[in-house]
Design an enzyme around this catalytic site. Structure first.
Site, PDB file in Angstrom:
ATOM      1  N   PHE A 149       0.815  -1.226   0.000  1.00  0.00           N
ATOM      2  CA  PHE A 149       0.000   0.000   0.000  1.00  0.00           C
ATOM      3  C   PHE A 149       0.843   1.269   0.000  1.00  0.00           C
ATOM      4  O   PHE A 149       0.391   2.317  -0.430  1.00  0.00           O
ATOM      5  CB  PHE A 149      -0.946   0.014   1.220  1.00  0.00           C
ATOM      6  CG  PHE A 149      -0.269   0.423   2.503  1.00  0.00           C
ATOM      7  CD1 PHE A 149      -0.032   1.758   2.791  1.00  0.00           C
ATOM      8  CD2 PHE A 149       0.145  -0.530   3.436  1.00  0.00           C
ATOM      9  CE1 PHE A 149       0.610   2.139   3.961  1.00  0.00           C
ATOM     10  CE2 PHE A 149       0.793  -0.160   4.596  1.00  0.00           C
ATOM     11  CZ  PHE A 149       1.023   1.178   4.859  1.00  0.00           C
ATOM     12  N   LYS A 173      -1.107  -6.937  -9.366  1.00  0.00           N
ATOM     13  CA  LYS A 173      -2.107  -7.108  -8.290  1.00  0.00           C
ATOM     14  C   LYS A 173      -1.743  -6.082  -7.213  1.00  0.00           C
ATOM     15  O   LYS A 173      -0.913  -6.325  -6.353  1.00  0.00           O
ATOM     16  CB  LYS A 173      -2.016  -8.544  -7.741  1.00  0.00           C
ATOM     17  CG  LYS A 173      -3.272  -9.083  -7.090  1.00  0.00           C
ATOM     18  CD  LYS A 173      -3.808  -8.265  -5.923  1.00  0.00           C
ATOM     19  CE  LYS A 173      -3.032  -8.418  -4.654  1.00  0.00           C
ATOM     20  NZ  LYS A 173      -3.440  -7.437  -3.608  1.00  0.00           N
ATOM     21  N   GLU A 176      -5.051  -3.814  -2.073  1.00  0.00           N
ATOM     22  CA  GLU A 176      -6.490  -3.542  -2.104  1.00  0.00           C
ATOM     23  C   GLU A 176      -6.849  -2.256  -1.349  1.00  0.00           C
ATOM     24  O   GLU A 176      -7.957  -1.749  -1.450  1.00  0.00           O
ATOM     25  CB  GLU A 176      -7.274  -4.733  -1.540  1.00  0.00           C
ATOM     26  CG  GLU A 176      -6.999  -5.099  -0.086  1.00  0.00           C
ATOM     27  CD  GLU A 176      -5.755  -5.978   0.119  1.00  0.00           C
ATOM     28  OE1 GLU A 176      -4.779  -5.840  -0.649  1.00  0.00           O
ATOM     29  OE2 GLU A 176      -5.768  -6.789   1.059  1.00  0.00           O
ATOM     30  N   SER A 226       5.043  -7.140   3.323  1.00  0.00           N
ATOM     31  CA  SER A 226       5.592  -7.496   4.633  1.00  0.00           C
ATOM     32  C   SER A 226       6.300  -8.853   4.563  1.00  0.00           C
ATOM     33  O   SER A 226       6.015  -9.680   3.690  1.00  0.00           O
ATOM     34  CB  SER A 226       4.466  -7.522   5.668  1.00  0.00           C
ATOM     35  OG  SER A 226       3.431  -8.365   5.224  1.00  0.00           O
ATOM     36  N   CYS A 281       9.542   1.737   3.519  1.00  0.00           N
ATOM     37  CA  CYS A 281      10.440   0.637   3.883  1.00  0.00           C
ATOM     38  C   CYS A 281      11.868   1.127   4.019  1.00  0.00           C
ATOM     39  O   CYS A 281      12.724   0.412   4.523  1.00  0.00           O
ATOM     40  CB  CYS A 281      10.359  -0.475   2.851  1.00  0.00           C
ATOM     41  SG  CYS A 281      11.031   0.027   1.281  1.00  0.00           S
ATOM     42  N   GLU A 383       8.804  -4.489  13.118  1.00  0.00           N
ATOM     43  CA  GLU A 383       8.561  -3.276  12.333  1.00  0.00           C
ATOM     44  C   GLU A 383       7.274  -2.614  12.816  1.00  0.00           C
ATOM     45  O   GLU A 383       6.250  -3.288  12.955  1.00  0.00           O
ATOM     46  CB  GLU A 383       8.419  -3.657  10.850  1.00  0.00           C
ATOM     47  CG  GLU A 383       8.152  -2.477   9.949  1.00  0.00           C
ATOM     48  CD  GLU A 383       7.832  -2.911   8.509  1.00  0.00           C
ATOM     49  OE1 GLU A 383       6.945  -3.762   8.327  1.00  0.00           O
ATOM     50  OE2 GLU A 383       8.470  -2.388   7.580  1.00  0.00           O
TER      51      GLU A 383
HETATM   52  P1  NAD Z   1       1.239  -6.662   2.967  1.00  0.00           P
HETATM   53  O1  NAD Z   1       2.238  -7.760   3.068  1.00  0.00           O
HETATM   54  O2  NAD Z   1       0.091  -6.662   3.891  1.00  0.00           O
HETATM   55  O3  NAD Z   1       0.597  -6.638   1.489  1.00  0.00           O
HETATM   56  C1  NAD Z   1       1.415  -6.637   0.331  1.00  0.00           C
HETATM   57  C2  NAD Z   1       0.640  -7.320  -0.797  1.00  0.00           C
HETATM   58  O4  NAD Z   1       0.398  -8.685  -0.432  1.00  0.00           O
HETATM   59  C3  NAD Z   1      -0.713  -6.688  -1.062  1.00  0.00           C
HETATM   60  O5  NAD Z   1      -0.926  -6.645  -2.443  1.00  0.00           O
HETATM   61  C4  NAD Z   1      -1.694  -7.625  -0.360  1.00  0.00           C
HETATM   62  O6  NAD Z   1      -2.953  -7.685  -0.992  1.00  0.00           O
HETATM   63  C5  NAD Z   1      -1.005  -8.971  -0.432  1.00  0.00           C
HETATM   64  N1  NAD Z   1      -1.267  -9.821   0.738  1.00  0.00           N
HETATM   65  C6  NAD Z   1      -1.546  -9.417   2.000  1.00  0.00           C
HETATM   66  N2  NAD Z   1      -1.698 -10.480   2.815  1.00  0.00           N
HETATM   67  C7  NAD Z   1      -1.502 -11.585   2.057  1.00  0.00           C
HETATM   68  C8  NAD Z   1      -1.508 -12.983   2.328  1.00  0.00           C
HETATM   69  N3  NAD Z   1      -1.751 -13.452   3.553  1.00  0.00           N
HETATM   70  N4  NAD Z   1      -1.263 -13.834   1.311  1.00  0.00           N
HETATM   71  C9  NAD Z   1      -1.010 -13.385   0.076  1.00  0.00           C
HETATM   72  N5  NAD Z   1      -0.986 -12.055  -0.240  1.00  0.00           N
HETATM   73  C10 NAD Z   1      -1.218 -11.166   0.745  1.00  0.00           C
HETATM   74  O7  NAD Z   1       2.068  -5.296   3.036  1.00  0.00           O
HETATM   75  P2  NAD Z   1       1.478  -3.828   3.113  1.00  0.00           P
HETATM   76  O8  NAD Z   1       0.929  -3.608   4.480  1.00  0.00           O
HETATM   77  O9  NAD Z   1       0.629  -3.532   1.947  1.00  0.00           O
HETATM   78  O10 NAD Z   1       2.819  -2.979   2.929  1.00  0.00           O
HETATM   79  C11 NAD Z   1       3.667  -2.620   3.973  1.00  0.00           C
HETATM   80  C12 NAD Z   1       4.828  -3.575   4.086  1.00  0.00           C
HETATM   81  O11 NAD Z   1       5.573  -3.607   2.869  1.00  0.00           O
HETATM   82  C13 NAD Z   1       5.823  -3.160   5.148  1.00  0.00           C
HETATM   83  O12 NAD Z   1       6.241  -4.298   5.857  1.00  0.00           O
HETATM   84  C14 NAD Z   1       6.970  -2.547   4.358  1.00  0.00           C
HETATM   85  O13 NAD Z   1       8.231  -2.595   5.010  1.00  0.00           O
HETATM   86  C15 NAD Z   1       6.961  -3.416   3.150  1.00  0.00           C
HETATM   87  N6  NAD Z   1       7.613  -2.784   2.013  1.00  0.00           N
HETATM   88  C16 NAD Z   1       8.810  -3.280   1.617  1.00  0.00           C
HETATM   89  C17 NAD Z   1       9.482  -2.704   0.571  1.00  0.00           C
HETATM   90  C18 NAD Z   1      10.804  -3.256   0.126  1.00  0.00           C
HETATM   91  O14 NAD Z   1      11.227  -2.958  -0.978  1.00  0.00           O
HETATM   92  N7  NAD Z   1      11.472  -4.065   0.931  1.00  0.00           N
HETATM   93  C19 NAD Z   1       8.920  -1.601  -0.110  1.00  0.00           C
HETATM   94  C20 NAD Z   1       7.685  -1.124   0.323  1.00  0.00           C
HETATM   95  C21 NAD Z   1       7.031  -1.727   1.389  1.00  0.00           C
END
Ligand code: NAD
Length: 500
Positions: A149, A173, A176, A226, A281, A383
């Site tokens: 997000f 994808k 959401e 994450s 991040c 985090e």
């Molecule tokens: P998230 O893991 O909740 O969601 C990321 C994506 O995975 C979304 O598209 C979501 O729909 C999908 N998703 C969520 N739960 C899932 C599951 N159980 N099974 C399969 N798919 C699933 O992450 P977020 O809250 O959207 O984003 C924040 C996180 O992203 C933080 O931890 C941040 O550090 C990390 N991040 C990392 C980087 C990097 O390059 N390392 C860059 C940006 C953000």
């Protein structure tokens, strides 16, 4: 109230939405839209459309593919303001920050414009008698990108711009929570002359992700989110025979040596810790001064500086950050603040007390500052991803180096010092993927590559730069010989492994 449909084959695609998600304005807490969640059948439709489009696109020569990217770049520059405004409303980040996100995504598009040069293969004339050898980089087919997000525009451009320039078709994808911007970016691709079916958007949650991971025609998956989900995507994608890169969570440290310019560090830490409400991040949510003098000096400056940080609405030009993404995340960040207090850290500034008149239902909170956070505390190990800065005091340089290196996450780190020898030693030895030397947010530019270590990154190739080109292509190597007529058929069969 608006609807966010999928976007497949160059048009809106409703599919058979049995489930949907609400889209919120985080500043007010109101529901402003609805996004349909894809199940297996919708994903299968999108992948098949993409596969058909890919076969033609892969035959388009690289200059022509690059021309689409050039035109896209031109359109994006012209539309950034309009897109950033719409997007910051759904996200809660300030308009200035949204513009910055587009600028960094734009850099990767610019990089992708160089694809004719980037995708060139290698050639060895005369590898043996009358033998030449060459390798070529070929597209994979249908590839998928799953984004978080916090940077829904930029991280998507890291993926699809390079993947498409390499000749692949893409399924994105998006998160959401912030679905709309990806549809707008896909519409722009058609306007830039990109063929329908090359950039497709399928919305959804875990079911949509599983449908991607299980689909036999999806050759590679790029994930950012994450760490637990990254690990899941990496393991499942690999089990289904896919190439996977999965970037995860972070807890980046700013190590402050006693010789650092504390005024400058404190000033830069405010932006690095609280910018975008800490939802980056590459944010620096931990500052680690070495020695008591640096720690006391820094704390005094940070405490004073935090008072000047302004929280506000996306279109408030003076605001330094806005709302966090969701009600659940708002509660999660507040719980981590309480956890820090319960664990015995000193809460110097409590951002939970912040309120903005008229926006009491929004997810706005002020900046929080902790001192005397200890490495064994859970609030340090995990985090938080909110506007919370933790001071963790280290006695020596070696202690700081060890703590940073031992942390479960290894995305980014910064060291602040005037001593080149210390900086050089730190950059070489620290167990982290991206290092800043007197640079608080060491986010590599598009022509270098982005990626963390340990639980911050699963898989091999990093994002963008040549790593991106490698991720989205496969190498084929050809060994050729054109024997003269007289040579043909005149030789004995060779049973020994040929050597040259
Ligand atoms: P998230 O893991 O909740 O969601 C990321 C994506 O995975 C979304 O598209 C979501 O729909 C999908 N998703 C969520 N739960 C899932 C599951 N159980 N099974 C399969 N798919 C699933 O992450 P977020 O809250 O959207 O984003 C924040 C996180 O992203 C933080 O931890 C941040 O550090 C990390 N991040 C990392 C980087 C990097 O390059 N390392 C860059 C940006 C953000």
């Amino acid at each position: 109230m608006y609807d966010v449909p999928h976007f497949v084959g160059g048009e809106r695609y409703r599919g058979q939405p049995e489930r949907h998600g609400d889209v919120f304005n985080p500043t007010t807490g109101e529901v402003i839209g609805r996004v349909g969640f894809a199940e297996k059948a919708d994903m299968d439709h999108a992948v098949r459309v993409a596969q058909a489009a890919h076969l033609t696109w892969a035959e388009v020569n690289p200059q022509r593919r690059a021309r689409v990217m050039f035109e896209y770049k031109r359109l994006l520059t012209a539309r950034t303001e309009e897109l950033a405004r719409a997007f910051s409303l759904e996200h809660g980040k300030t308009l200035a920050d949204a513009r910055g996100e587009f600028a960094r995504g734009h850099d990767v598009l610019e990089f992708a414009c160089g694809i004719p040069h980037l995708i060139k293969g290698e050639f060895t004339e005369g590898a043996g008698p009358g033998i030449d050898m060459y390798s070529m980089r070929l597209p994979l087919g249908v590839v998928a990108g799953i984004t978080p997000f916090n940077f829904p525009a930029m991280t998507s451009m890291w993926m699809w711009s390079i993947a498409i320039a390499c000749g692949n078709a893409v399924i994105m994808k998006p998160s959401e929570k912030v679905p709309t911007i990806m549809n707008k970016l896909a519409e722009l691709f058609l306007e830039a002359g990109g063929p329908p079916g090359i950039l497709n958007i399928v919305h959804g949650d875990k079911s949509a992700v599983d449908a991607i991971l299980e689909h036999p025609l999806v050759r590679a998956v790029s994930f950012i989110g994450s760490s637990d989900v990254a690990q899941y995507v990496y393991a499942k994608g690999a089990a289904f025979g896919k190439r996977v890169q999965a970037m995860g969570s972070a807890k980046n440290h700013g190590v402050v040596m006693p010789d650092a310019d504390l005024d400058q560090v404190a000033h830069e830490m405010l932006g690095a810790a609280y910018g975008s409400a800490g939802e980056r991040c590459m944010a620096l949510p931990v500052v680690m001064p070495v020695g008591k003098k640096a720690a006391d000096g820094l704390r005094a400056r940070l405490e004073k500086g935090v008072e000047t940080v302004r929280v506000g609405l996306p279109d408030d030009d003076q605001a330094q950050f806005g709302a966090v993404i969701s009600k659940a995340h708002f509660e999660r960040v507040k719980n981590y603040i309480q956890m820090g207090v319960d664990e015995g850290a000193e809460l110097v500034v409590d951002g939970r007390k912040f309120a903005l008149q008229g926006y009491e239902n929004g997810y706005l909170m002020g900046p929080s500052l902790f001192d005397h956070v200890k490495p064994e505390m859970r609030s340090y190990k995990e985090e938080i991803f909110g506007p919370v800065l933790q001071i963790v005091r280290a006695d020596t340089y070696e202690d700081a180096l060890r703590l940073v290196s031992d942390h479960q996450f290894g995305n980014g780190v910064a060291i602040f010092t005037r001593n080149g020898r210390t900086a050089r030693d730190f950059a070489k030895r620290v167990n982290v993927g991206m290092v800043g030397i007197n640079v608080p947010l060491p986010v590599p530019l598009a022509y270098h590559s982005f990626g963390g270590w340990k639980r911050s990154g699963y898989g091999d190739h990093n994002q963008h730069g040549m790593e991106g080109v490698r991720f989205y292509t496969k190498v084929k190597t050809v060994t050729q010989r054109w024997p003269a007529d007289a040579e043909e058929g005149g030789k004995d069969a060779g049973f020994v492994l040929p050597t040259m």
